[in-house]
Design a protein around this motif. Structure first.
Motif, PDB file in Angstrom:
ATOM      1  N   LEU A 204      38.986  27.045  38.134  1.00  0.00           N
ATOM      2  CA  LEU A 204      39.993  28.011  38.594  1.00  0.00           C
ATOM      3  C   LEU A 204      40.346  29.093  37.592  1.00  0.00           C
ATOM      4  CD1 LEU A 204      41.785  28.654  40.630  1.00  0.00           C
ATOM      5  CD2 LEU A 204      43.697  27.185  39.581  1.00  0.00           C
ATOM      6  N   GLU A 205      40.236  28.866  36.220  1.00  0.00           N
ATOM      7  CA  GLU A 205      40.624  29.810  35.235  1.00  0.00           C
ATOM      8  C   GLU A 205      39.756  31.104  35.364  1.00  0.00           C
ATOM      9  OE1 GLU A 205      39.090  26.554  32.810  1.00  0.00           O
ATOM     10  OE2 GLU A 205      38.724  28.195  31.271  1.00  0.00           O
ATOM     11  N   PHE A 206      38.601  31.010  36.008  1.00  0.00           N
ATOM     12  CA  PHE A 206      37.774  32.100  35.957  1.00  0.00           C
ATOM     13  C   PHE A 206      38.128  32.844  37.415  1.00  0.00           C
ATOM     14  CE2 PHE A 206      35.356  29.137  33.463  1.00  0.00           C
ATOM     15  CZ  PHE A 206      34.788  29.774  32.346  1.00  0.00           C
TER      16      PHE A 206
ATOM     17  N   LYS B 245      41.368  33.018  38.728  1.00  0.00           N
ATOM     18  CA  LYS B 245      42.892  33.415  38.818  1.00  0.00           C
ATOM     19  C   LYS B 245      43.359  34.286  37.651  1.00  0.00           C
ATOM     20  CE  LYS B 245      47.066  30.796  38.715  1.00  0.00           C
ATOM     21  NZ  LYS B 245      47.698  29.355  38.528  1.00  0.00           N
ATOM     22  N   HIS B 246      44.086  35.185  37.862  1.00  0.00           N
ATOM     23  CA  HIS B 246      44.606  36.430  37.023  1.00  0.00           C
ATOM     24  C   HIS B 246      46.206  36.230  37.262  1.00  0.00           C
ATOM     25  CE1 HIS B 246      40.422  37.890  36.431  1.00  0.00           C
ATOM     26  NE2 HIS B 246      40.131  37.415  37.620  1.00  0.00           N
ATOM     27  N   GLN B 247      46.593  36.832  36.389  1.00  0.00           N
ATOM     28  CA  GLN B 247      48.088  37.048  36.410  1.00  0.00           C
ATOM     29  C   GLN B 247      48.387  38.639  36.130  1.00  0.00           C
ATOM     30  OE1 GLN B 247      50.326  34.308  34.575  1.00  0.00           O
ATOM     31  NE2 GLN B 247      52.281  34.609  35.412  1.00  0.00           N
TER      32      GLN B 247
ATOM     33  N   GLN C  50      41.932  39.950  34.109  1.00  0.00           N
ATOM     34  CA  GLN C  50      41.703  39.888  32.836  1.00  0.00           C
ATOM     35  C   GLN C  50      40.169  39.367  32.824  1.00  0.00           C
ATOM     36  OE1 GLN C  50      44.791  37.158  33.652  1.00  0.00           O
ATOM     37  NE2 GLN C  50      46.229  39.103  33.418  1.00  0.00           N
TER      38      GLN C  50
ATOM     39  N   ARG D 253      36.749  38.502  30.244  1.00  0.00           N
ATOM     40  CA  ARG D 253      36.626  37.669  29.010  1.00  0.00           C
ATOM     41  C   ARG D 253      35.833  38.104  27.978  1.00  0.00           C
ATOM     42  NH1 ARG D 253      37.455  31.919  29.800  1.00  0.00           N
ATOM     43  NH2 ARG D 253      38.743  31.520  31.517  1.00  0.00           N
TER      44      ARG D 253
ATOM     45  N   ASP E 115      31.654  31.095  27.649  1.00  0.00           N
ATOM     46  CA  ASP E 115      32.987  30.206  28.310  1.00  0.00           C
ATOM     47  C   ASP E 115      32.183  29.456  29.449  1.00  0.00           C
ATOM     48  OD1 ASP E 115      34.397  31.400  26.284  1.00  0.00           O
ATOM     49  OD2 ASP E 115      35.487  32.813  27.908  1.00  0.00           O
TER      50      ASP E 115
ATOM     51  N   ARG F  61      39.493  28.184  46.049  1.00  0.00           N
ATOM     52  CA  ARG F  61      38.546  27.827  45.335  1.00  0.00           C
ATOM     53  C   ARG F  61      37.408  26.834  45.689  1.00  0.00           C
ATOM     54  NH1 ARG F  61      36.853  24.642  40.590  1.00  0.00           N
ATOM     55  NH2 ARG F  61      38.370  23.152  40.793  1.00  0.00           N
TER      56      ARG F  61
ATOM     57  N   SER G 260      38.218  36.989  43.139  1.00  0.00           N
ATOM     58  CA  SER G 260      39.401  36.794  42.262  1.00  0.00           C
ATOM     59  C   SER G 260      40.597  36.729  43.156  1.00  0.00           C
ATOM     60  CB  SER G 260      39.478  37.631  41.038  1.00  0.00           C
ATOM     61  OG  SER G 260      38.562  37.128  40.135  1.00  0.00           O
TER      62      SER G 260
END
Lengths: 262, 262
Positions: free
Chosen positions: A190-192, A194-196, A200, A202, A208, B48, B60
């Motif tokens: 998910l971290e790839f 999901k953005h806030q 963002q 990397r 990564d 996802r 994303s």
């Protein structure tokens, strides 16, 4: 990265709909068993009631029941499981033709229909409805697979399906009782995705992704297939854009259909 | 044509997932009540694990939590319910940037990413995931609304969300506990959407739509709104293409982002 390949990913609650969504796998082998009419009717109802952009309702679904038409679609797709008679085949069409005909009737001009804006509204309607259709099928215990491979020759598809101006065939969907039990293919963590607040990127994206690459490689290694495959990043580097569906003259066919001209 | 406006459309079986799908309504007023973390996590997991074109995973999701960013998106959309702090706001982005960066790392060329074929694969990923996200939310008792209105100024949105080349913001989604109980808006009868083997146009489309026009008009008449509205066909004739989201320079912004160039 602890996801198993043989059990569906777990959700964070006991919600049965999310459980069903996480259990999605593409099914490419079907039993010779008909889908009950009431079940098919449910799938169409789910699609019909999906959210629609600006209430324009710009999609159509073509159910393929003629073996000759199916064979032609199989020829376009090149995928063996699209041929034959197992599973029911549906083509999801972005359909601005219906509204164009209404506007013609009232002598309203048609120029807006050629704008990318209108096409993407229709595409949203079509894709959202397709996903509701597919999940409805899965909720009825059916297997499904999306057929992006119909994009290999969109001009031929337009001809075979007799698609008028202002329509475009976006996706095929095959639905039926599964005759296989594929493993669960691990998705990007998910971290790839999901953005806030802002996107963002990397600094070390490929590094990564190393752990995911390894995890996906074990999935491929265990799969019963003769195809040579690679981890995610190597596959993106070597295969993205190389498929027949990715090299077809899609934009030319959209233009020929009067779409995405400006 | 016997659908009620106050009860959800009925399905043909007792399938609970289809029942949920048929109960969809856009919710534009939300309670001041936070969504539990485990529920939000479920929505992301559903997105996802959605089917993805050619396993390229090209989307994303940006979760908007900064009031200033939210206000900027509200300014773009022009919809009052997008402003303020009720409901959680998410922007679904077609994301070919991640794969572009991977290809750069391996010195692979990027030309395929500018093809319409690749953009529509990413759009499919994005829209399908959005629908799974929305249905997961509804299965948790939440209300949702898609925000096509973010297309009113895509260039501004690219700036606010700091979206890099090869990305494009396709849809907004607002999710929260409903503070309204809207009626069910009747959709085009299935016979207008469903085709068999080939696309079948109607000789008398507008006449055939007469009954639906009347039914939809009663829905509008009963709705508590001051907006003047018309039946379906008149609305298509007068309003299609007139909205700000439909007149924005979408294609120019796609091109600026390196997308749909050929």
């Amino acid at each position: 990265m602890s996801e198993s390949f043989t059990t569906p990913p777990k959700n964070f609650t006991d919600n049965p709909v999310v459980k069903l969504q996480l259990a999605h796998r593409s099914i490419r082998a079907y039993q010779d068993r008909a889908i009950p009419e009431a079940v098919l009717a449910d799938l169409f109802e789910a699609a019909r009631h999906t959210a629609t952009s600006a209430f324009l309702q710009q999609f159509s679904i073509i159910h393929i029941t003629d073996p000759q038409v199916r064979d032609a679609i199989y020829q376009v797709s090149g995928q063996p499981y699209v041929g034959g008679d197992k599973g029911e085949l549906f083509i999801f069409v972005a359909d601005l033709n219906r509204n164009a005909r209404i506007r013609e009737h009232f002598q309203a001009d048609l120029s807006a229909l050629s704008r990318t804006n209108l096409f993407l509204e229709a595409a949203a309607d079509t894709y959202l409805a397709a996903q509701n259709f597919v999940l409805a099928a899965e909720s009825h215990g059916l297997g499904t697979v999306y057929l992006g491979s119909i994009q290999t020759d969109p001009a031929r598809l337009v001809e075979v399906l007799e698609l008028p101006r202002y329509t475009y065939p976006l996706l095929g969907v095959l639905v039926g009782y599964a005759d296989q039990e594929p493993q669960y293919k691990p998705r990007l963590p998910l971290e790839f995705l999901k953005h806030q607040n802002t996107y963002q990127g990397r600094q070390q994206l490929v590094a990564d992704l190393g752990e995911y690459d390894q995890h996906l490689q074990s999935y491929y290694d265990l799969r019963d297939t003769s195809k040579p495959v690679g981890a995610f990043t190597k596959r993106i580097a070597s295969m993205l854009g190389q498929g027949a569906a990715e090299q077809s003259p899609m934009l030319a066919v959209l233009h020929q259909q009067g779409l995405c001209l400006e």
